[in-house]
Design a protein around this motif. Structure first.
Motif, PDB file in Angstrom:
ATOM      1  N   UNK A   1       0.035   6.881  10.271  1.00 14.25           N
ATOM      2  CA  UNK A   1       0.431   5.556   9.781  1.00 14.25           C
ATOM      3  C   UNK A   1       0.378   5.449   8.247  1.00 14.25           C
ATOM      4  N   UNK A   2      -0.610   6.044   7.619  1.00 15.57           N
ATOM      5  CA  UNK A   2      -0.693   6.004   6.154  1.00 15.57           C
ATOM      6  C   UNK A   2       0.457   6.754   5.507  1.00 15.57           C
ATOM      7  N   UNK A   3       0.786   7.920   6.048  1.00 15.93           N
ATOM      8  CA  UNK A   3       1.916   8.687   5.520  1.00 15.93           C
ATOM      9  C   UNK A   3       3.225   7.926   5.727  1.00 15.93           C
ATOM     10  N   UNK A   4       3.360   7.299   6.882  1.00 16.73           N
ATOM     11  CA  UNK A   4       4.566   6.522   7.179  1.00 16.73           C
ATOM     12  C   UNK A   4       4.744   5.389   6.170  1.00 16.73           C
TER      13      UNK A   4
ATOM     14  N   UNK B   1       8.017   3.356   1.816  1.00 15.45           N
ATOM     15  CA  UNK B   1       8.136   2.853   0.441  1.00 15.45           C
ATOM     16  C   UNK B   1       9.247   3.600  -0.295  1.00 15.45           C
ATOM     17  N   UNK B   2       9.330   4.919  -0.093  1.00 15.49           N
ATOM     18  CA  UNK B   2      10.403   5.691  -0.724  1.00 15.49           C
ATOM     19  C   UNK B   2      11.759   5.329  -0.129  1.00 15.49           C
TER      20      UNK B   2
ATOM     21  N   UNK C   1       0.793  -1.226   0.000  1.00 19.52           N
ATOM     22  CA  UNK C   1       0.000   0.000   0.000  1.00 19.52           C
ATOM     23  C   UNK C   1       0.826   1.276   0.000  1.00 19.52           C
ATOM     24  N   UNK C   2       2.141   1.148  -0.119  1.00 17.11           N
ATOM     25  CA  UNK C   2       3.003   2.325  -0.110  1.00 17.11           C
ATOM     26  C   UNK C   2       3.269   2.844  -1.512  1.00 17.11           C
ATOM     27  N   UNK C   3       3.285   4.156  -1.648  1.00 13.33           N
ATOM     28  CA  UNK C   3       3.563   4.837  -2.912  1.00 13.33           C
ATOM     29  C   UNK C   3       4.859   5.625  -2.721  1.00 13.33           C
TER      30      UNK C   3
END
Length: 130
Positions: free
Chosen positions: A116-119, A124-125, A38-40
């Motif tokens: 948590x979503x931003x993390x 991912x980066x 789920x990471x971009x």
């Protein structure tokens, strides 16, 4: 009188050289970046800039990220540990980015209010940095 190695000795030397070459190749190859479900990574890079992580860290491809108070993150994806003690795995990195002091009490890494979503996107980066 010249002594020539036996066939068995030659085969052993060839096998040893082969495995030594494989070991060297394995050491020089980059490990595959860890994947964050789920990471971009593109969004993560932008968030790292938004949260001004570069005021403490040097981070590739993040504008103005040339800080020296914290470690350089230029090869973060190759690190075995986060903050020198926490196994570098996606769940641990997410927890670290959300609340560093809860993961490692006494750390100088500030709590920046990362969700948590931003993390997940930031991790991912960071894992692309090899």
């Amino acid at each position: 009188m010249r002594v020539f190695p036996t066939h068995a000795a030659s085969a052993g030397a060839v096998a040893a050289a082969f495995f030594f070459t494989l070991a060297l190749a394995a050491c020089s190859e980059s490990p595959a970046p860890l994947r964050v479900v789920g990471g971009d990574a593109t969004l993560g890079r932008r968030l790292i800039g938004q949260y001004q992580c570069g005021s403490c860290h040097t981070i590739p491809d993040v504008p103005a990220a040339r800080g020296t108070a914290g470690p350089s993150l230029d090869r973060f994806g190759r690190n075995s540990y986060i903050a020198g003690a926490i196994p570098n795995q996606p769940d641990a990195l997410g927890a670290w980015l959300v609340n560093p002091a809860a993961v490692k009490p006494g750390t100088s890494m500030p709590d920046l209010g990362v969700s948590p979503g931003e993390a997940r996107h930031m991790a991912a980066y960071l894992y692309t940095l090899q």
